[in-house]
Design a protein around this motif. Sequence first.
Motif, PDB file in Angstrom:
ATOM      1  N   SER A  75      -6.127  -7.191  -3.833  1.00 54.17           N
ATOM      2  CA  SER A  75      -6.717  -7.482  -2.533  1.00 54.17           C
ATOM      3  C   SER A  75      -5.998  -6.717  -1.433  1.00 54.17           C
ATOM      4  CB  SER A  75      -6.640  -8.978  -2.236  1.00 54.17           C
ATOM      5  OG  SER A  75      -7.442  -9.690  -3.130  1.00 54.17           O
ATOM      6  N   ASN A  76      -4.687  -6.737  -1.453  1.00 56.18           N
ATOM      7  CA  ASN A  76      -3.919  -6.036  -0.428  1.00 56.18           C
ATOM      8  C   ASN A  76      -4.187  -4.536  -0.484  1.00 56.18           C
ATOM      9  OD1 ASN A  76      -2.838  -8.467   0.381  1.00 56.18           O
ATOM     10  ND2 ASN A  76      -0.948  -8.213  -0.754  1.00 56.18           N
ATOM     11  N   ALA A  77      -4.194  -3.982  -1.669  1.00 58.13           N
ATOM     12  CA  ALA A  77      -4.458  -2.549  -1.809  1.00 58.13           C
ATOM     13  C   ALA A  77      -5.872  -2.223  -1.324  1.00 58.13           C
ATOM     14  CB  ALA A  77      -4.275  -2.117  -3.264  1.00 58.13           C
ATOM     15  N   LYS A  78      -6.819  -3.079  -1.652  1.00 58.12           N
ATOM     16  CA  LYS A  78      -8.200  -2.832  -1.224  1.00 58.12           C
ATOM     17  C   LYS A  78      -8.326  -2.899   0.297  1.00 58.12           C
ATOM     18  CE  LYS A  78     -10.651  -4.139  -5.386  1.00 58.12           C
ATOM     19  NZ  LYS A  78     -11.574  -5.072  -6.027  1.00 58.12           N
ATOM     20  N   ILE A  79      -7.587  -3.803   0.895  1.00 55.91           N
ATOM     21  CA  ILE A  79      -7.632  -3.909   2.359  1.00 55.91           C
ATOM     22  C   ILE A  79      -7.085  -2.628   2.985  1.00 55.91           C
ATOM     23  CG2 ILE A  79      -6.652  -5.123   4.356  1.00 55.91           C
ATOM     24  CD1 ILE A  79      -6.796  -7.685   2.541  1.00 55.91           C
ATOM     25  N   ILE A  80      -5.972  -2.156   2.465  1.00 58.24           N
ATOM     26  CA  ILE A  80      -5.405  -0.906   2.989  1.00 58.24           C
ATOM     27  C   ILE A  80      -6.387   0.243   2.762  1.00 58.24           C
ATOM     28  CG2 ILE A  80      -3.551   0.795   2.723  1.00 58.24           C
ATOM     29  CD1 ILE A  80      -1.692  -1.605   2.068  1.00 58.24           C
ATOM     30  N   GLN A  81      -6.976   0.291   1.577  1.00 56.67           N
ATOM     31  CA  GLN A  81      -7.942   1.356   1.290  1.00 56.67           C
ATOM     32  C   GLN A  81      -9.138   1.288   2.239  1.00 56.67           C
ATOM     33  OE1 GLN A  81      -8.493   0.570  -2.914  1.00 56.67           O
ATOM     34  NE2 GLN A  81      -7.450   2.479  -3.441  1.00 56.67           N
ATOM     35  N   ARG A  82      -9.604   0.078   2.498  1.00 54.12           N
ATOM     36  CA  ARG A  82     -10.764  -0.085   3.374  1.00 54.12           C
ATOM     37  C   ARG A  82     -10.452   0.412   4.796  1.00 54.12           C
ATOM     38  NH1 ARG A  82     -13.521  -3.506   1.104  1.00 54.12           N
ATOM     39  NH2 ARG A  82     -12.163  -5.299   1.118  1.00 54.12           N
ATOM     40  N   TYR A  83      -9.218   0.217   5.218  1.00 53.74           N
ATOM     41  CA  TYR A  83      -8.818   0.626   6.569  1.00 53.74           C
ATOM     42  C   TYR A  83      -8.099   1.979   6.579  1.00 53.74           C
ATOM     43  CZ  TYR A  83     -10.117  -3.881   8.507  1.00 53.74           C
ATOM     44  OH  TYR A  83     -10.824  -4.975   8.930  1.00 53.74           O
TER      45      TYR A  83
ATOM     46  N   PRO B 280       0.314  14.219  12.649  1.00 61.93           N
ATOM     47  CA  PRO B 280       0.394  12.756  12.535  1.00 61.93           C
ATOM     48  C   PRO B 280      -0.581  12.213  11.482  1.00 61.93           C
ATOM     49  CG  PRO B 280       0.356  13.381  14.849  1.00 61.93           C
ATOM     50  CD  PRO B 280       0.104  14.632  14.049  1.00 61.93           C
ATOM     51  N   GLU B 281      -1.767  12.830  11.383  1.00 60.43           N
ATOM     52  CA  GLU B 281      -2.748  12.372  10.388  1.00 60.43           C
ATOM     53  C   GLU B 281      -2.223  12.574   8.967  1.00 60.43           C
ATOM     54  OE1 GLU B 281      -3.565  14.441  12.943  1.00 60.43           O
ATOM     55  OE2 GLU B 281      -4.838  13.128  14.149  1.00 60.43           O
ATOM     56  N   ASP B 282      -1.617  13.738   8.725  1.00 63.27           N
ATOM     57  CA  ASP B 282      -1.066  14.008   7.389  1.00 63.27           C
ATOM     58  C   ASP B 282       0.124  13.088   7.101  1.00 63.27           C
ATOM     59  OD1 ASP B 282      -2.966  15.918   6.821  1.00 63.27           O
ATOM     60  OD2 ASP B 282      -1.704  17.610   7.454  1.00 63.27           O
ATOM     61  N   LYS B 283       0.930  12.833   8.128  1.00 65.19           N
ATOM     62  CA  LYS B 283       2.047  11.898   7.963  1.00 65.19           C
ATOM     63  C   LYS B 283       1.515  10.499   7.655  1.00 65.19           C
ATOM     64  CE  LYS B 283       5.331  14.435  10.749  1.00 65.19           C
ATOM     65  NZ  LYS B 283       6.293  14.463  11.811  1.00 65.19           N
ATOM     66  N   SER B 284       0.450  10.118   8.349  1.00 60.89           N
ATOM     67  CA  SER B 284      -0.169   8.812   8.097  1.00 60.89           C
ATOM     68  C   SER B 284      -0.684   8.730   6.667  1.00 60.89           C
ATOM     69  CB  SER B 284      -1.339   8.565   9.054  1.00 60.89           C
ATOM     70  OG  SER B 284      -0.889   8.388  10.366  1.00 60.89           O
ATOM     71  N   ARG B 285      -1.349   9.789   6.233  1.00 62.16           N
ATOM     72  CA  ARG B 285      -1.877   9.806   4.858  1.00 62.16           C
ATOM     73  C   ARG B 285      -0.753   9.658   3.838  1.00 62.16           C
ATOM     74  NH1 ARG B 285      -4.928  13.941   7.211  1.00 62.16           N
ATOM     75  NH2 ARG B 285      -7.069  13.263   7.564  1.00 62.16           N
ATOM     76  N   LYS B 286       0.313  10.418   4.033  1.00 64.92           N
ATOM     77  CA  LYS B 286       1.443  10.362   3.096  1.00 64.92           C
ATOM     78  C   LYS B 286       2.060   8.963   3.108  1.00 64.92           C
ATOM     79  CE  LYS B 286       3.362  13.127   0.692  1.00 64.92           C
ATOM     80  NZ  LYS B 286       3.099  13.316  -0.746  1.00 64.92           N
ATOM     81  N   LEU B 287       2.256   8.413   4.305  1.00 62.36           N
ATOM     82  CA  LEU B 287       2.809   7.062   4.436  1.00 62.36           C
ATOM     83  C   LEU B 287       1.894   6.041   3.750  1.00 62.36           C
ATOM     84  CD1 LEU B 287       4.747   4.938   5.611  1.00 62.36           C
ATOM     85  CD2 LEU B 287       3.406   5.019   7.729  1.00 62.36           C
ATOM     86  N   LEU B 288       0.606   6.139   4.009  1.00 66.35           N
ATOM     87  CA  LEU B 288      -0.340   5.187   3.417  1.00 66.35           C
ATOM     88  C   LEU B 288      -0.416   5.337   1.899  1.00 66.35           C
ATOM     89  CD1 LEU B 288      -3.145   5.269   6.110  1.00 66.35           C
ATOM     90  CD2 LEU B 288      -1.564   3.393   5.627  1.00 66.35           C
ATOM     91  N   ASP B 289      -0.299   6.557   1.411  1.00 64.84           N
ATOM     92  CA  ASP B 289      -0.289   6.755  -0.043  1.00 64.84           C
ATOM     93  C   ASP B 289       0.929   6.073  -0.669  1.00 64.84           C
ATOM     94  OD1 ASP B 289      -2.626   8.190   0.165  1.00 64.84           O
ATOM     95  OD2 ASP B 289      -1.668  10.164  -0.003  1.00 64.84           O
ATOM     96  N   ILE B 290       2.063   6.203  -0.010  1.00 66.39           N
ATOM     97  CA  ILE B 290       3.286   5.543  -0.498  1.00 66.39           C
ATOM     98  C   ILE B 290       3.116   4.024  -0.438  1.00 66.39           C
ATOM     99  CG2 ILE B 290       5.731   5.131   0.033  1.00 66.39           C
ATOM    100  CD1 ILE B 290       5.795   8.145   0.966  1.00 66.39           C
ATOM    101  N   ILE B 291       2.583   3.551   0.672  1.00 70.59           N
ATOM    102  CA  ILE B 291       2.361   2.104   0.829  1.00 70.59           C
ATOM    103  C   ILE B 291       1.397   1.596  -0.244  1.00 70.59           C
ATOM    104  CG2 ILE B 291       1.319   0.350   2.328  1.00 70.59           C
ATOM    105  CD1 ILE B 291       2.506   1.951   4.719  1.00 70.59           C
ATOM    106  N   LEU B 292       0.291   2.300  -0.423  1.00 70.48           N
ATOM    107  CA  LEU B 292      -0.687   1.891  -1.440  1.00 70.48           C
ATOM    108  C   LEU B 292      -0.049   1.843  -2.825  1.00 70.48           C
ATOM    109  CD1 LEU B 292      -4.022   3.650  -0.476  1.00 70.48           C
ATOM    110  CD2 LEU B 292      -3.721   1.234  -1.003  1.00 70.48           C
TER     111      LEU B 292
ATOM    112  N   LYS C 104       5.437 -10.310  -4.839  1.00 69.16           N
ATOM    113  CA  LYS C 104       4.071  -9.828  -4.952  1.00 69.16           C
ATOM    114  C   LYS C 104       3.433  -9.301  -3.679  1.00 69.16           C
ATOM    115  CE  LYS C 104       2.502 -14.550  -4.758  1.00 69.16           C
ATOM    116  NZ  LYS C 104       2.079 -15.643  -5.555  1.00 69.16           N
ATOM    117  N   SER C 105       3.870  -9.762  -2.523  1.00 72.18           N
ATOM    118  CA  SER C 105       3.247  -9.224  -1.314  1.00 72.18           C
ATOM    119  C   SER C 105       4.284  -8.937  -0.230  1.00 72.18           C
ATOM    120  CB  SER C 105       2.172 -10.183  -0.797  1.00 72.18           C
ATOM    121  OG  SER C 105       2.746 -11.407  -0.423  1.00 72.18           O
ATOM    122  N   GLU C 106       5.509  -8.826  -0.616  1.00 71.72           N
ATOM    123  CA  GLU C 106       6.578  -8.559   0.353  1.00 71.72           C
ATOM    124  C   GLU C 106       6.322  -7.252   1.099  1.00 71.72           C
ATOM    125  OE1 GLU C 106      11.388  -7.657   0.445  1.00 71.72           O
ATOM    126  OE2 GLU C 106      10.424  -8.137  -1.451  1.00 71.72           O
TER     127      GLU C 106
END
Length: 184
Positions: free
Chosen positions: A9-17, A57-69, A80-82
Amino acid sequence: MMAALQQMSNAKIIQRYYEVLVNSLDSVGIKKIIDRLLSHSLILIENKNEIQTEKTPEDKSRKLLDIILNQVRTEDNENKSEFFDEFMKVLNEVDKNLASSMKKEAEEKAKKEAEEKAKKEAEEKAKKEAEEKAKKEAEEKAKKEAEEKAKKEAEEKAKKEAEEKAKKEAEEKAEEEETLAALM
């Protein structure tokens, strides 16, 4: 099981946004998120360096979000959700409206999952109760049939014994009569 559902669910939320996050996060927001995650040992210095090597900034965001995902998907059951929770806290400081939308969706998903879990548990409980009732009824039926069979067998045995007794008495009486007739 619930941990896996929560992570998905958390991953899907991040993916959706994902696209909104990429376009919303500026350099300051990205740095703030990186610093927070790093200070909580949720990402490594290597991750920070990977993000900082990106040009825009967009590429940095993508890289950050990929790591987060990646982290959110692979969190173990113990925490589990820390990672997601900490990301949401810092995102709330960076972009309150976006964090609020994501948090609302996460809460709705959690509520839905809780309702589904409760429904499943209720169904399992009802099924178990029905099985127990059916088992009890089957046992009672088997017991009743066994009692009826035992009663029938006892009646047949008593009838047979009575017939044998009557036959024996008749034979004894016939012998007595023969003996009396022979004596006379």
